[in-house]
Design an enzyme around this catalytic site. Structure first.
Site, PDB file in Angstrom:
ATOM      1  N   PHE A   1       0.672  44.796  98.642  1.00  0.00           N
ATOM      2  CA  PHE A   1       1.852  43.945  98.779  1.00  0.00           C
ATOM      3  C   PHE A   1       2.800  44.240  97.623  1.00  0.00           C
ATOM      4  CE2 PHE A   1       4.546  40.264  98.233  1.00  0.00           C
ATOM      5  CZ  PHE A   1       4.967  40.049  99.530  1.00  0.00           C
TER       6      PHE A   1
ATOM      7  N   LYS B   1       6.281  37.478  88.517  1.00  0.00           N
ATOM      8  CA  LYS B   1       5.614  36.170  88.598  1.00  0.00           C
ATOM      9  C   LYS B   1       5.446  35.417  87.257  1.00  0.00           C
ATOM     10  CE  LYS B   1       3.536  36.407  93.110  1.00  0.00           C
ATOM     11  NZ  LYS B   1       3.439  37.694  93.770  1.00  0.00           N
TER      12      LYS B   1
ATOM     13  N   ASP C   1       2.134  48.143  89.986  1.00  0.00           N
ATOM     14  CA  ASP C   1       2.751  46.849  90.285  1.00  0.00           C
ATOM     15  C   ASP C   1       1.853  45.773  89.674  1.00  0.00           C
ATOM     16  OD1 ASP C   1       3.465  44.420  91.363  1.00  0.00           O
ATOM     17  OD2 ASP C   1       3.803  45.186  93.388  1.00  0.00           O
TER      18      ASP C   1
HETATM   19  C1  LIG Z   1       4.346  38.455  94.647  1.00  0.00           C
HETATM   20  C2  LIG Z   1       4.271  39.913  94.533  1.00  0.00           C
HETATM   21  C3  LIG Z   1       5.410  40.719  94.680  1.00  0.00           C
HETATM   22  C4  LIG Z   1       6.741  40.162  95.092  1.00  0.00           C
HETATM   23  O1  LIG Z   1       7.287  39.315  94.131  1.00  0.00           O
HETATM   24  P1  LIG Z   1       8.541  38.382  94.506  1.00  0.00           P
HETATM   25  O2  LIG Z   1       8.918  37.797  93.187  1.00  0.00           O
HETATM   26  O3  LIG Z   1       8.068  37.384  95.512  1.00  0.00           O
HETATM   27  O4  LIG Z   1       9.581  39.262  95.068  1.00  0.00           O
HETATM   28  C5  LIG Z   1       5.285  42.080  94.465  1.00  0.00           C
HETATM   29  N1  LIG Z   1       4.114  42.617  94.121  1.00  0.00           N
HETATM   30  C6  LIG Z   1       2.995  41.885  93.971  1.00  0.00           C
HETATM   31  C7  LIG Z   1       1.726  42.554  93.559  1.00  0.00           C
HETATM   32  C8  LIG Z   1       3.030  40.509  94.189  1.00  0.00           C
HETATM   33  O5  LIG Z   1       1.908  39.789  94.070  1.00  0.00           O
END
Ligand SMILES: *Cc1c(COP(=O)(O)O)cnc(C)c1O
Length: 397
Positions: free
Chosen positions: A137, A251, A222
């Site tokens: 994700f 986050k 990420d």
């Molecule tokens: C939540 C998340 C995102 C997206 O972040 P947003 O601030 O909602 O755009 C991207 N990568 C990972 C691993 C995430 O958990």
């Protein structure tokens, strides 16, 4: 407003993209939350790994208030003091030396995709394609969505970005086979979050790093969910002793004030030049002041030791629970990024826990996910464990 008034107004005016629980939380302190009726909850989800220091940490609140009274926004047409302090603080604590700030995780990944493309173009060897992992994700904007290896998020939004390939996570041979000479970026979560809390085998990320070096491909991690202390290290890739070329954060960075970040080396940063990428709100004084206060607390001596200790305790308790319940398939995680996979959908368990005043969430249909604030103590974990046992009994699982 009471809960019913808030829900009615939401149904009237908010576009229906979330499927909320019938709950309006109005106040928080540490790991505690209160709803509009004054009922208290124990928060083991932290606003999806955002409130890592607990709700309304006094030092973060003070930094936000002070900055709000000084200067909230000025734009990146000028230099911004809290932004450069944050960048220096981040640089002092990881491999990256240069930063780009935005507002969210998806924007940070979007920036990573654009930076990698432009980096290879500037080098004179364009390699526009991307590899990411199945079950990954990376966000909801079209570039990051294209990099997200879960078709349920793609449905109805095609056509996506061309030249994105998905490989099984934790399989370096599949990655090697997919590197076709046009791939310029490998984008991976160091631990997969939304996809079900998948911790890779030791050595996987190191093998990916070596492969990327051999084939001349940039590697981006990420760390939007796994970063910022969540796994017991400031950044999850530290567990493997592997350094990426690019790292994305969001986050937990601003303790709830929206901020995303991309970090990289001086060399990779040369992919961008004035005008090539931008973000109006990115790195504004308010969000960077909140993030700077957050970083100061996360890097206090001993803070992460406590996260490791409480994470190990919680994982141990859950592993014990799994021995007594055949419905539990596996307990996975690191630090306080924890998933409990069941042999059935976990939605009824999440509802039952909420009825007892415990907030947690899923990571896919069958995985119960815990993302408590990093400041939780043993008593709070014990309280959640007792609630899970009672709920499993009640459900007959
Ligand atoms: C939540 C998340 C995102 C997206 O972040 P947003 O601030 O909602 O755009 C991207 N990568 C990972 C691993 C995430 O958990």
């Amino acid at each position: 407003m009471n809960t019913k008034e808030i829900i009615d107004a939401s149904e009237q005016h908010i576009i229906n993209t979330y499927g909320q629980r019938k709950l309006a939380l109005v106040r928080g302190e540490g790991a505690r939350l209160w709803d509009a009726e004054g009922r208290a909850y124990l928060d083991f989800f932290a606003g999806i790994a955002v409130c890592n220091l607990g709700h309304c940490h006094p030092k973060v609140t003070e930094a936000i208030c002070r900055q709000a009274q000084t200067l909230v926004h000025i734009s990146n047409l000028y230099y911004i003091e809290p932004q450069v302090k944050l960048a220096a603080m981040l640089s002092a604590n990881c491999f990256a030396t240069k930063w780009f700030f935005c507002n969210s995780g998806t924007e940070a990944n979007e920036a990573a995709i654009k930076l990698a493309r432009r980096y290879w173009t500037v080098q004179g060897t364009p390699k526009p394609e991307i590899i990411s992992a199945e079950q990954s994700f990376h966000g909801r904007t079209l570039g990051a969505l294209s990099a997200t290896g879960q078709s349920k998020f793609h449905a109805g939004f095609e056509p996506l970005l061309p030249g994105v390939h998905y490989v099984p996570y934790n399989d370096v041979h599949a990655l090697a086979a997919a590197l076709n000479g046009k791939v310029g970026l490998v984008l991976l979560e160091p631990i997969q979050g939304e996809g079900g809390i998948h911790v890779p085998d030791p050595g996987y990320l190191a093998a990916v790093r070596q492969l990327c070096n051999e084939r001349g491909v940039l590697l981006a991690f990420d760390e939007v969910q796994a970063g910022l202390g969540r796994t017991g290290r400031l950044f999850a890739h530290e567990h493997e002793g592997v350094t990426p070329d690019i790292m994305t954060l969001a986050k937990g960075l601003g303790s709830g004030v929206p901020i995303g970040a991309l970090g990289c080396s001086d060399l990779v940063a040369e992919g961008f030049a004035p005008g090539s990428h931008a973000c109006t709100f990115g790195g504004n004084p308010l969000s960077t002041a909140a993030a700077l206060a957050t970083m100061e607390l996360l890097t206090e001596p001993g803070f992460l030791d406590k996260v490791n200790a409480i994470g190990a305790y919680f994982l141990g308790m859950l592993a014990g629970l799994a021995e007594d319940h055949a419905s539990i398939v596996q307990v996975r995680g690191r630090g306080l990024l924890i998933g409990v996979e069941f042999d059935r959908p976990v939605a009824p368990l999440i509802s039952a826990l909420l009825d007892t005043g415990i907030i947690c969430g899923p990571a896919g249909p069958n995985v119960l996910r815990f993302l408590p604030p990093l400041v939780v103590g043993k008593e709070e974990v014990d309280c959640v464990m007792a609630a899970i046992e009672a709920c499993l009994e009640e459900l007959g699982w």
